[in-house]
Design an enzyme around this catalytic site. Structure first.
Site, PDB file in Angstrom:
ATOM      1  N   LYS A  59       0.835  -1.207   0.000  1.00 31.65           N
ATOM      2  CA  LYS A  59       0.000   0.000   0.000  1.00 31.65           C
ATOM      3  C   LYS A  59       0.872   1.260   0.000  1.00 31.65           C
ATOM      4  CE  LYS A  59      -3.891  -2.292   2.244  1.00 31.65           C
ATOM      5  NZ  LYS A  59      -4.565  -2.608   3.505  1.00 31.65           N
ATOM      6  N   GLN A 103      -3.688  -1.436   9.825  1.00 31.42           N
ATOM      7  CA  GLN A 103      -3.819  -2.774   9.244  1.00 31.42           C
ATOM      8  C   GLN A 103      -4.302  -3.784  10.286  1.00 31.42           C
ATOM      9  OE1 GLN A 103      -3.215  -3.432   5.850  1.00 31.42           O
ATOM     10  NE2 GLN A 103      -4.173  -5.386   6.339  1.00 31.42           N
ATOM     11  N   ASP A 126     -10.061   3.663   4.854  1.00 31.78           N
ATOM     12  CA  ASP A 126     -10.601   2.298   4.753  1.00 31.78           C
ATOM     13  C   ASP A 126     -12.131   2.321   4.795  1.00 31.78           C
ATOM     14  OD1 ASP A 126      -8.653   0.402   4.342  1.00 31.78           O
ATOM     15  OD2 ASP A 126      -8.084   0.271   6.459  1.00 31.78           O
TER      16      ASP A 126
END
Ligand code: NDP
Length: 309
Positions: A59, A103, A126
């Site tokens: 990412k 994460q 997210d």
């Protein structure tokens, strides 16, 4: 005498996730070129989970590659919950940071819900914060979770209208299944959500014009569960070993990979058999996977534009 004409079925067309992801990246680059600043994305990882390591690194790398300021923040597995909360607070107040992602999974001592709730909703790239989840369900503009947003782009890439279609989503997780159903509903599909307690799953999935599998169990969706002509999207990513050799014997490519590497990445769908029934299908890898990161880049730029406006 009536002549019966047998027309052999053409296997499903493959939805190329890499190509669609590249298209999304080109769009992001265009927007970026017109911005007087470089949006910043911070990916936070706690501990050494090998899969998380790969995800976070890819990412941050992708962000740098397309011209964002991508940073990886790595903390020790023993980090205290209060310390991570403090870090998130610092990032929330850093004006150079436009997107924050933590994460998952996190080490046991850290409650992931507290961390998600702590992220500034305007920086929640997210799309997991309860405020953004609420906005999504209300059909308002928001930062949409990346994987389901990517799936919508894949479906749209087929050119088949979603409006009025029967859509079945197998899986009801907060990060894939539920937002997926919401997005399909917003586009006027008639949506059914299935889960591990669904009675007679095949009878439900066979109704689907659009079938999204987000189960996390290899080859759960077989050809007998799919309607002829359906669009089948496979979100699942399962790493399987040689114990799967028999079940994969009919799939030449995966069998070869399994024999060569001792493992293979497969989806929730029995790809090679379902291909004979469906009209469109996503492969694993190369389907939904590349879309998730591309949509994260898009969300970061969107978050920057909204917040700085
Ligand atoms: P979860 O484990 O959180 O959810 C799985 C869902 O599937 C649950 O709702 C569960 O039901 C349901 N389920 C499990 N077994 C069955 C069954 N036999 N029949 C019907 N439903 C079943 O997984 P995620 O949503 O996080 O992820 C799903 C898959 O997608 C995983 O393989 C994951 O790796 C992959 N993934 C891929 C991404 C990508 O970028 N390509 C991104 C995110 C995820 P219940 O709620 O009743 O337990």
């Amino acid at each position: 005498m009536r002549l019966l004409w047998y027309k052999p079925r053409v296997p499903a067309r493959i939805i190329d996730g890499k190509a669609v992801a590249q298209q999304v990246e080109r769009e992001v680059l265009e927007v970026l070129a017109a911005l007087p600043y470089r949006p910043g994305l911070v990916a936070v990882r706690v501990g050494n989970d090998p899969a998380s390591e790969i995800y976070v690194r890819s990412k941050a790398r992708k962000a740098q590659e397309i011209g964002l300021r991508g940073t990886e923040l790595i903390f020790d597995a023993a980090m205290r919950e209060a310390d991570l909360l403090q870090e998130i607070d610092r990032l929330n107040h850093d004006d150079d940071v436009d997107g924050i992602l933590v994460q998952l999974p996190l080490p046991r001592q850290i409650d992931p819900r507290k961390m998600i709730d702590a992220i500034d909703p305007a920086k929640d790239v997210d799309g997991f914060h309860p405020i953004n989840v609420g906005r999504l369900h209300l059909g308002r503009a928001t930062l949409v979770p990346c994987t389901p947003a990517g799936v919508m782009r894949l479906i749209d890439s087929t050119g088949i209208p979603i409006d009025g279609k029967r859509a079945v989503v197998v899986g009801r997780s907060d990060i894939v299944g539920k937002p997926m159903a919401s997005l399909l509903l917003q586009r006027n599909a008639t949506v059914t959500i299935c889960h591990s307690r669904t009675y007679d799953l095949p009878s439900v999935t066979r109704e689907a014009d659009i079938l999204v599998a987000a189960i996390g169990k290899p080859m759960t969706i077989g050809p007998e569960m799919v309607k002829r002509g359906a669009i089948v999207i496979d979100v699942g990513m399962n790493r399987v070993g040689r114990e799967f050799a028999d079940r994969l014997a009919h799939d030449e490519e995966k069998s070869r990979l399994l024999a060569k590497n001792g493992n293979a990445l497969i989806g929730d769908v029995d790809y090679s058999r379902v291909r004979e029934v469906a009209e469109w299908i996503t492969p694993v890898p190369g389907g939904v996977g590349p879309m998730t990161i591309a949509m994260l880049m898009k969300n970061t730029v969107t978050a920057a534009q909204w917040r700085r406006r």
